[in-house]
Design an enzyme around this catalytic site. Sequence first.
Site, PDB file in Angstrom:
ATOM      1  N   HIS A 162     -35.969  13.863  12.987  1.00 49.80           N
ATOM      2  CA  HIS A 162     -34.839  12.976  13.275  1.00 49.80           C
ATOM      3  C   HIS A 162     -33.739  13.692  14.053  1.00 49.80           C
ATOM      4  CE1 HIS A 162     -32.460   9.361  11.520  1.00 49.80           C
ATOM      5  NE2 HIS A 162     -31.864   9.801  12.618  1.00 49.80           N
ATOM      6  N   ARG A 218     -29.907  11.949  23.084  1.00 54.33           N
ATOM      7  CA  ARG A 218     -28.892  11.269  23.918  1.00 54.33           C
ATOM      8  C   ARG A 218     -29.272  10.982  25.356  1.00 54.33           C
ATOM      9  NH1 ARG A 218     -26.687   9.504  19.531  1.00 54.33           N
ATOM     10  NH2 ARG A 218     -25.180  10.830  18.515  1.00 54.33           N
ATOM     11  N   ASP A 272     -33.036   3.131  14.618  1.00 51.91           N
ATOM     12  CA  ASP A 272     -32.048   3.992  13.961  1.00 51.91           C
ATOM     13  C   ASP A 272     -30.714   4.029  14.700  1.00 51.91           C
ATOM     14  OD1 ASP A 272     -31.354   6.106  11.915  1.00 51.91           O
ATOM     15  OD2 ASP A 272     -30.974   7.188  13.778  1.00 51.91           O
ATOM     16  N   ASP A 328     -30.973  14.675  11.388  1.00 46.20           N
ATOM     17  CA  ASP A 328     -30.138  13.603  11.948  1.00 46.20           C
ATOM     18  C   ASP A 328     -29.094  14.193  12.900  1.00 46.20           C
ATOM     19  OD1 ASP A 328     -29.147  11.148  12.607  1.00 46.20           O
ATOM     20  OD2 ASP A 328     -28.268  10.705  10.640  1.00 46.20           O
TER      21      ASP A 328
END
Length: 423
Positions: A53, A57, A145, A298
Amino acid sequence: MIDPSQGLDDRVDLLIADGRIARWGRDLQAPESAETVDLAPDCVISPGFVDLHAHLREPGGEHKETIASGARAAAAGGFTSVCAMPNTDPPIDDPAAVGFVRAEGMRAGAARVYPVAAATVGSQGTQMTEIGELVQAGAVAVTDDGRPIASSKIMRRLLEYTQTFGIPVLSHAEELALSGNGVMNEGLISTTLGLQGIPNAAEDVMVARDVILAGLTAGHVHICHVSTQGAVELIRAAKARGVNVTAEVTPHHLTLTDEAVQGYRTECKVNPPLRSRADVEAVRAALVEGVIDCVATDHAPHHYEEKEREFDDAPFGVVGLETALGVSLKVLVEPGLLDLAGLIDRLACRPARIVPLPEGTGTLAAGAPGDVTVFDPTKRTRVRPERFHSRSRNTPFAGWELPGVVLLTIVGGRVVHRGEAQG
Ligand code: DOR
């Protein structure tokens, strides 16, 4: 060398040849042409870490991160594989975009980059993407997500359809009607700070729905960034009744509580929010017990100027690739919750089994890809965000002294990162 996939924890040599693990054993004779690296006695050779995860970008957010800078940050953190989230601008929702992420990942020549595709067109939550084509193009999972899949009907269809392709649906479990305009955990501290809260129930309600739908369909749901005690209990009960559910927890949710937000520290603004001490204890215990399968970062880079805004207006997210090992060693291994093998299992072996990565990822067995992480768990360094390979600096751990220095990250037999304090 510690490789939980083979039950191995021994003082041995490792030989990598032609990009793959050739063999390991005591006092191996290196071929004359081989490059040899002598390691200090405390160093650990581990299967390369796998991050399920990370937000890289690109396209659209290159001022925060690019696929190349993200892949380098991953390598610096000891990750040899990283799964790239699709909430870019535009989202990764067609095969060409998946191909772009793969190609840029290869071009970067650092950690391997595996694209995760959007579950719905434009991540708008209304129409499923062409999952078969996305998988054919290289997607290893689907998710929206950053936001949840609000429609239970679409979640049901996703869990049915993904089974054909052997990939999981990664769930950002958030009931938007409950999280509303919340910006931090709902509790005493949000009240004191005068900030709108996000209750644990916003996560728990959606995890309950997701495990029910996974049970209904036999599909594989993977719960992202678990942050609450309630979610842990729901996942435990679902696993006990045989539901195909796996879960991850982030280093920051294993470490920090909502107290860290005091002073309106936007570097601690993250979704799901930092919770209570009881929640932190629960997610730690769940990781140890195996209810939560693995650690995932994350990694969510944001630009300095965006994080400089008022707390209400700053974006959610913290970077994590370059601090994950140190934070995990500090909060899991140093207090004795996990031994080194236990942590390596959760950083490398288990995540490699959750999404369909190439055969041999997450192990150092002979014939596996030569993806290896070498680190010294005894050396300590201070977190200096200005030295990150990531383009962003939004970490709550700036200035922390953490154990664990990554000395070598090897991908396909090639050194892609060399740490400073090599023994
Ligand atoms: O804090 C977060 N940041 N949570 C998410 O779900 C998305 C992520 C992002 O993309 O910035």
